[in-house]
Scaffold this active site. Structure first.
Site, PDB file in Angstrom:
ATOM      1  N   SER A  62     149.492  61.477 105.685  1.00 32.73           N
ATOM      2  CA  SER A  62     149.528  60.118 106.231  1.00 32.73           C
ATOM      3  C   SER A  62     148.173  59.423 106.123  1.00 32.73           C
ATOM      4  CB  SER A  62     149.955  60.148 107.694  1.00 32.73           C
ATOM      5  OG  SER A  62     151.136  60.894 107.833  1.00 32.73           O
TER       6      SER A  62
HETATM    7  N1  SAM Z   1     151.319  65.299 109.308  1.00 30.29           N
HETATM    8  C1  SAM Z   1     151.219  65.407 107.870  1.00 30.29           C
HETATM    9  C2  SAM Z   1     149.784  65.347 107.415  1.00 30.29           C
HETATM   10  O1  SAM Z   1     148.921  65.161 108.222  1.00 30.29           O
HETATM   11  O2  SAM Z   1     149.588  65.533 106.232  1.00 30.29           O
HETATM   12  C3  SAM Z   1     152.023  64.417 107.100  1.00 30.29           C
HETATM   13  C4  SAM Z   1     153.421  64.714 107.145  1.00 30.29           C
HETATM   14  S1  SAM Z   1     154.418  64.044 105.956  1.00 30.29           S
HETATM   15  C5  SAM Z   1     154.260  62.330 106.171  1.00 30.29           C
HETATM   16  C6  SAM Z   1     155.979  64.437 106.648  1.00 30.29           C
HETATM   17  C7  SAM Z   1     156.319  65.894 106.577  1.00 30.29           C
HETATM   18  O3  SAM Z   1     157.466  66.108 107.386  1.00 30.29           O
HETATM   19  C8  SAM Z   1     156.691  66.353 105.187  1.00 30.29           C
HETATM   20  O4  SAM Z   1     155.855  67.392 104.808  1.00 30.29           O
HETATM   21  C9  SAM Z   1     158.116  66.801 105.328  1.00 30.29           C
HETATM   22  O5  SAM Z   1     158.433  67.895 104.512  1.00 30.29           O
HETATM   23  C10 SAM Z   1     158.210  67.159 106.781  1.00 30.29           C
HETATM   24  N2  SAM Z   1     159.534  67.155 107.371  1.00 30.29           N
HETATM   25  C11 SAM Z   1     160.545  66.295 107.184  1.00 30.29           C
HETATM   26  N3  SAM Z   1     161.598  66.670 107.929  1.00 30.29           N
HETATM   27  C12 SAM Z   1     161.228  67.781 108.629  1.00 30.29           C
HETATM   28  C13 SAM Z   1     161.870  68.616 109.568  1.00 30.29           C
HETATM   29  N4  SAM Z   1     163.115  68.408 109.985  1.00 30.29           N
HETATM   30  N5  SAM Z   1     161.182  69.641 110.072  1.00 30.29           N
HETATM   31  C14 SAM Z   1     159.912  69.889 109.683  1.00 30.29           C
HETATM   32  N6  SAM Z   1     159.264  69.140 108.786  1.00 30.29           N
HETATM   33  C15 SAM Z   1     159.922  68.090 108.262  1.00 30.29           C
END
Ligand code: SAM
Length: 662
Positions: A62
Site C-alpha cells: 500500500s
Molecule cells: N499490508 C500490505 C503491505 O503492507 O504490503 C498490503 C496488502 S495488499 C494491499 C492486500 C493483501 O491482502 C494481498 O496480499 C492479498 O493477497 C491479501 N488478501 C486478500 N484477501 C485475503 C484474505 N481473505 N485473507 C488474507 N489475506 C488476504
C-alpha cells in the site's frame, strides 16, 4: 548509494505529516521502518514514492500515506495485541509492530506469506507472526484483539472480525459494492453487541477474497443494492438541512443566531483571518443587534489598550483630551485601521449619542503589545494629577526605555543577565497605582481604570518578552491569560451590566481544548471563558473557502492583497464549500446529535493571521480541530475579500478626536 534514511524522513514530512497524520507514534514508526526491505529488488529505488507498488502475485504494497492513515485510525496507545488481514509485503505489519506489543498478520497467498516473513525478519520485527490462510474468519486462537486492520476491500464487514474485537476495540476496513473502489470505515465495538461505524475516506484496495469476503476471481456478486451515501455526502446533506443560508451579509437573516445567544453574558466573535472584510461586517451586524436587543455593554478587541482607548474616547464622547498619537499605527495596521472597522466605530458613536452617559457602550483593547504607548499614557495621566508619582514612574519605566525599538531583545538581555530585569520596577509601579485607588478614582473612575490597565499591560508585556525565550507556548498562554483577565476586569468594572462582546481571531476564541493547540499545552480566551462562565459564554467561529485577504508575507512586511487558495480536501472548509451555499449560519451547540457526531471527527481547519503563506499553506495554516466543541456557532462565507485599509489622505480634515488619527 541511495540515502534511504533521508528519503524516509522526507516521505514522512511531505506525504504523511503534511496531509494531516498527527499521531507521533505513527510518524515515528514510519520514520523507523526501512520500507526498501519490503519492496521487490527491482523497485527498491521507488520504495519512498507516494504510491502503492507491485509485489508478487498481482498484489500491492500500500501507499505509505494510506498505511499511516489506517494505523492512526486504529488509535493505538502502545502495548496492544493487533490483527492484520492481508500481510502482503509485511510492511504495514512492521509499522504496527513498532507501536503494538504483538502483531498477527494473515495472508492467503503462500508466496506472499513467505515473502512477508523474510522481509519482517530482515527488518528485525520479532513481535510479528505471519499466518497463512483466509483472514476473513479472523484468528480465533488469539482473539480478542485491541485492534484489527484489513488491507483488502470486502463487500461488507466480516462478522467474525467484529466478534473478535475487545469491547472498545477498533476495526479498520475498506468496504463497498465494487471490487476495486471502497470506503474506509472504522467499526468500534462499544458494547458486547453494539458497534459504531464511521466512514473515514474513499480508497482503492485489492479485493478481500475469502469466506466472508468476495468469492474467487470469477465471482461477480454479491450485489449490494444501492451505493451507500459517502460520509461527505451525508455530512453535506445534514449541514444543508440544519443551516440558515444567506446570500449576502447585509441581508442575512441573523434572527436565529441572535436567539441562540440566549442569556449568554459573553459573546466571543471570531474570524478566520485578520484581513477579511466580510468577517468584520458580519461581526458589526451581530454586535449591533446584541447591543440594541440584549444589553451588551462593552466591546473588547484583540488590539492594544491605549489604541482602543482612542476609539473608546471617540465612541463614548468622553470629555478629557484623548492621546495625541495615531491609533493602530504599528504593524499590522490594516487589522483595525480599516473602513469596515470605521463603520462599526461610527455606528457605536451614533448609538451612544442617544443614550445616557453612564450607559454608553465602551470599547477596549485586550492585547498587550503596546508597552511603550502604555508608558506614555500613564505618564501623561500622572503628570496631570500627581506629578510626584509621575517622577517615580519615569524613573521606574526608564528601565525599559533602551529597548523601545525592539522590546523582544529586552527579554533576551534580561534573561542572559546582560541587562537587569525590569520586573521589580514595573510590578512596583502597578502596585503603587492600585494602592492609590481611592485617591485617584474619586478624581475620575474611567481614567483611573485606564491608568491601572496600562500599568497592568506593561507588567504583563515585560513578562511576555522575557517568557518569549522559553518558547511559544508559555508566551501564548501568558498573552491569552492576560486578555482573559482584562476581560474579567472590564466585566467587573461595568457590573452589574458588564455583558461583553469580544472580537478576536478564531484561534483565541475557539476553545483550544478542541484543537491541536491543546496537545501543545496551549489555552486561550475561549477555553478560559468556558471554564469560568460555562454556558454563559457563546462562541461564534468563521470560515471561508477562497477570495482575497489582506496580509503580509512576513512580520513587519507591507500589507498585500493576496489570493486565498481554495480549501483543501479533508478540511471543514472544503466540506462547507461543497454544500454550494454562498453563506450560512450553523448552530453547533444546539445541533442534533447526528450532525454533531458527524462533525466531531477531527478535520483540518484553516487559520490565516496577519501573515499568509500560500506556498506552504498546509503546513503553515491548517491544523486539526473538532468544530462542534470549538464553537457554539459557525458562520460560513464561501467567497471573501480583503479589508479596505484606511488611507491617510482619507483622514485629512477629520477632527483631532477622530479615533484613527493621522
Ligand atoms: N499490508 C500490505 C503491505 O503492507 O504490503 C498490503 C496488502 S495488499 C494491499 C492486500 C493483501 O491482502 C494481498 O496480499 C492479498 O493477497 C491479501 N488478501 C486478500 N484477501 C485475503 C484474505 N481473505 N485473507 C488474507 N489475506 C488476504
Amino acid at each position: 548509494m541511495t540515502d534511504f534514511a533521508a528519503l524516509r524522513n522526507e516521505m514522512v514530512d511531505r506525504q504523511i505529516a503534511a496531509r494531516g497524520v498527527r499521531s507521533l507514534a505513527v510518524l515515528d514508526a514510519m520514520r523507523s521502518v526501512p520500507r526498501e526491505e519490503f519492496v521487490p529488488a527491482g523497485v527498491r529505488e521507488f520504495a519512498y514514492d507516494d504510491s502503492p507498488l507491485p509485489i508478487a502475485a498481482d498484489q500491492t504494497i500500500s501507499q505509505p500515506y494510506i498505511v499511516a492513515f489506517m494505523v492512526e485510525a486504529l488509535a493505538l496507545q502502545g502495548g496492544e495485541k493487533v490483527l492484520e488481514i492481508g500481510a502482503g509485503s509485511g510492511y504495514a505489519a512492521a509499522i504496527l509492530s513498532v507501536i503494538a506489543s504483538r502483531v498477527y498478520t494473515i495472508e492467503r497467498i503462500h508466496e506472499l506469506a513467505e515473502y512477508a516473513r523474510d522481509a519482517l525478519a530482515r527488518a528485525g520485527c520479532a513481535n510479528v507472526e505471519v499466518i497463512e490462510g483466509d483472514g476473513t474468519r479472523g484468528f480465533p486462537e488469539q482473539a480478542p484483539f485491541d485492534a484489527i486492520v484489513v488491507a483488502a476491500g470486502g463487500p461488507e464487514v466480516p462478522e467474525s472480525l467484529k466478534q473478535q474485537l475487545k469491547i472498545g476495540g477498533r476495526l479498520v476496513i475498506p468496504i463497498g459494492a465494487s471490487r476495486s473502489v471502497q470506503e474506509l470505515v472504522r467499526v468500534t465495538r462499544v458494547a458486547e453487541s453494539e458497534f459504531e461505524v464511521e466512514d473515514l475516506a474513499d480508497v482503492r484496495f485489492v479485493p478481500l477474497i475469502g469466506a466472508e469476503g468476495w468469492g474467487g476471481r470469477d465471482d461477480k456478486a454479491p450485489a449490494r443494492p444501492a451505493k451507500r451515501e459517502s460520509r461527505e455526502e451525508r455530512l453535506q446533506r445534514r449541514v444543508d438541512d440544519a443551516c440558515d443560508p444567506f446570500l449576502d451579509i447585509e441581508n442575512a437573516n441573523i434572527d436565529p443566531l441572535i436567539d441562540r445567544v440566549g442569556d449568554a453574558r459573553i459573546v466571543l466573535i471570531g474570524e478566520a483571518s485578520h484581513g477579511t472584510s466580510e468577517f468584520y461586517r458580519f461581526r458589526t451586524r451581530v454586535s449591533a443587534r446584541l447591543i440594541e436587543e440584549k444589553g451588551f455593554r462593552l466591546v473588547g478587541i484583540e488590539g492594544d489598550w491605549p489604541d482602543a482607548a482612542r476609539i473608546d474616547h471617540y465612541v463614548r464622547h468622553l470629555r478629557y483630551p484623548p492621546s495625541e498619537w495615531t491609533a493602530f499605527a504599528r504593524f499590522p495596521t490594516w487589522m483595525w485601521r480599516n473602513s469596515e472597522m470605521r463603520e462599526f466605530v461610527d455606528w457605536l458613536r451614533i448609538h451612544n449619542s442617544n443614550i445616557a452617559e453612564d450607559e454608553r457602550i465602551a470599547f477596549h483593547g485586550l492585547d498587550l503589545y503596546s508597552m511603550y504607548s502604555s508608558i506614555r499614557e500613564i505618564l501623561r495621566y500622572l503628570d496631570e494629577i500627581d506629578p510626584e508619582t509621575a517622577a517615580i514612574a519615569r524613573q521606574r519605566y526608564g528601565c525599559l526605555t533602551p529597548w523601545q525599538s525592539d522590546p523582544a531583545t529586552y527579554g533576551r538581555a534580561a534573561l542572559t543577565g546582560t541587562y537587569r530585569s525590569c520586573e521589580k520596577d514595573v510590578v512596583g509601579m502597578l502596585k503603587e497605582l492600585a494602592n492609590k485607588h481611592w485617591q485617584y478614582a474619586s478624581h475620575d473612575g474611567e481614567r483611573f481604570l485606564d491608568a491601572v490597565q496600562n500599568a497592568r499591560l506593561i507588567a504583563n508585556a515585560e513578562r511576555y518578552y522575557r517568557t518569549m525565550y522559553y518558547g511559544s507556548r508559555s508566551s501564548w498562554n501568558l498573552r491569552d491569560n492576560y486578555m482573559f483577565e482584562t476581560l474579567q476586569t472590564l466585566i467587573e468594572h461595568y457590573a452589574p451590566h458588564g455583558k461583553a462582546i469580544v472580537w478576536a481571531h478564531n484561534s483565541h476564541v475557539g476553545d483550544a481544548s478542541a484543537t491541536e493547540m491543546s496537545s501543545r499545552g496551549e489555552l486561550n480566551i475561549g477555553h478560559l471563558c468556558r471554564r469560568a462562565y460555562g454556558d454563559g459564554v457563546h462562541i461564534i467561529g468563521f470560515g471561508t473557502d477562497s477570495g482575497t485577504v489582506a496580509a503580509a508575507s512576513e512580520w513587519d512586511g507591507p500589507m498585500q492583497v493576496m489570493n486565498v487558495r481554495p480549501a483543501i480536501a479533508g478540511s471543514y472548509e472544503r466540506l462547507f464549500h461543497e454544500t454550494g451555499q454562498p453563506g450560512f449560519t450553523l448552530a453547533l451547540r444546539g445541533a442534533d446529535r447526528e450532525l454533531r457526531l458527524d462533525l466531531s471527527r477531527p478535520m483540518l481547519q484553516r487559520a490565516i493571521g496577519v501573515i499568509y503563506r500560500p506556498e506552504t499553506e498546509l503546513a503553515s495554516h491548517y491544523f486539526q480541530a473538532v468544530l462542534p466543541q470549538q464553537f457554539d456557532e459557525y458562520v460560513w462565507i464561501d467567497r471573501t475579500s480583503a479589508v479596505d485599509p484606511i488611507k491617510t489622505h482619507e483622514l485629512a480634515g477629520m477632527p483631532d478626536t477622530y479615533p484613527f488619527g493621522l
